[in-house]
Design an enzyme around this catalytic site. Sequence first.
Site, PDB file in Angstrom:
ATOM      1  N   TYR A 130      53.676  -1.636  54.395  1.00  0.00           N
ATOM      2  CA  TYR A 130      53.349  -1.563  55.814  1.00  0.00           C
ATOM      3  C   TYR A 130      54.488  -1.138  56.726  1.00  0.00           C
ATOM      4  CZ  TYR A 130      48.952  -3.560  54.386  1.00  0.00           C
ATOM      5  OH  TYR A 130      47.735  -3.754  53.775  1.00  0.00           O
ATOM      6  N   PHE A 416      45.682 -15.297  56.934  1.00  0.00           N
ATOM      7  CA  PHE A 416      44.367 -14.825  57.382  1.00  0.00           C
ATOM      8  C   PHE A 416      44.012 -13.613  56.586  1.00  0.00           C
ATOM      9  CE2 PHE A 416      47.754 -13.562  60.311  1.00  0.00           C
ATOM     10  CZ  PHE A 416      47.647 -12.200  60.338  1.00  0.00           C
TER      11      PHE A 416
END
Length: 416
Positions: A130, A416
């Site tokens: 990322y 999450f």
Amino acid sequence: MGTDANGLSPDLRVLRKDDWDKWYDTLVRGFGGVPESAEERELWNSLTEFDRSLGVWDGDECVGTAGAFAFRLTVPGEASLPVAGVTMVSVAATHRRRGLLTSMMRRQLDDVRAWGEPLAVLTASEPAIYGRFGYGNATVSLSAEIDTTRVGLSVPDGTDDVRVRYAAPADVLDVCEAVYARLVPARPGMLARQPGWERLGVLDPASEREGASPLQCVLAERDGETVGYARYRVKPEWELSGSNGTVIVEELAGLDPTADAALWRFLFGIDLTRKVTVRGRPVDDVWQYLVTDPRRCHPRLRDSLYVRPVEVGAALAARTYQTPVDVVFEVEDAFCPWNAGRWRLSGDAKGASCERTADAADVALSVRELGAAYLGGVSLAALGAAGRVRELRPGALAEASLGFGAGVPPWLPHGF
């Protein structure tokens, strides 16, 4: 996105409710293919925000997934900032090297900008992926294995005034959430839990216990008020010499030092155990300052929350700065070019502004480094020492680094 053998391009589109099962099966396969329990699957279905989720389709086959939860994140200064919690990202192994991930990241960040959310955040299954999309590692978490046969606790006065009692985790969910909510504004990186997310903390599939007990819970109470809670498991083990069990701490929250100390003392003293394991805790977790022998606690750190400024000006203006700053940043951002260029940040502990400027730059950095430093847990000066940030005006990097610091280290309380 690249074309297939028939010259057709995969279709990138917002997730439809009737496509969720195929979409989620693609995600599960991308993470190893081990089926989840019906309870887990139902929870993630209920939490999925369909209008914020993307799928890539090759005919009737789902070959890529990505989602973005609508969260609120505490930033330095105790403001609660709307952010996109990037999640559920996968690309089918049959469709590698076709630009699917880049296409999803491109669409997603454009959407986040349109939603008016100045930050995107994520936890990375593979950290190397990322950075090229502008995400910087902004927090780390602490894990440890504590030998409770050799390590004691020195607790503060008043700890004996706190009562610890057992409670069924699901029965006291609202009480625990009230404690958690009181802690959220005090620490950067914490997420204000939206309705439904409280269920994540008591999700207890047998398949993930690895020989440990079902989830257990205790409340810490003082003068009739709940001042903390702990959720944990016990993994019994026996050797010829006797019991060798482990206490696995899943979550612990206390509203004050004596509540924290009472909970840790309880966990350290559970019968038939010799070890307490903690994971995903803040780097300043209080047990470190209560233990009698830190060498036998074996602490280790791991990257946790990655932050990506989507709107540099709005993001920098949304937080406060612990010392006054007046610095011009030269920001490099090839993936979101609207952020590229010079920004003057002026701020202090009361507030800040960040506007475009034609003035000479004082500090040059990429949006990735800006994201890493944003919550105050990563020093701009340290990034400068690593060659990741360049000082263009003498003294500017030290000024910015002090201002960006946070009095409390940032921490992401759950994934999450």
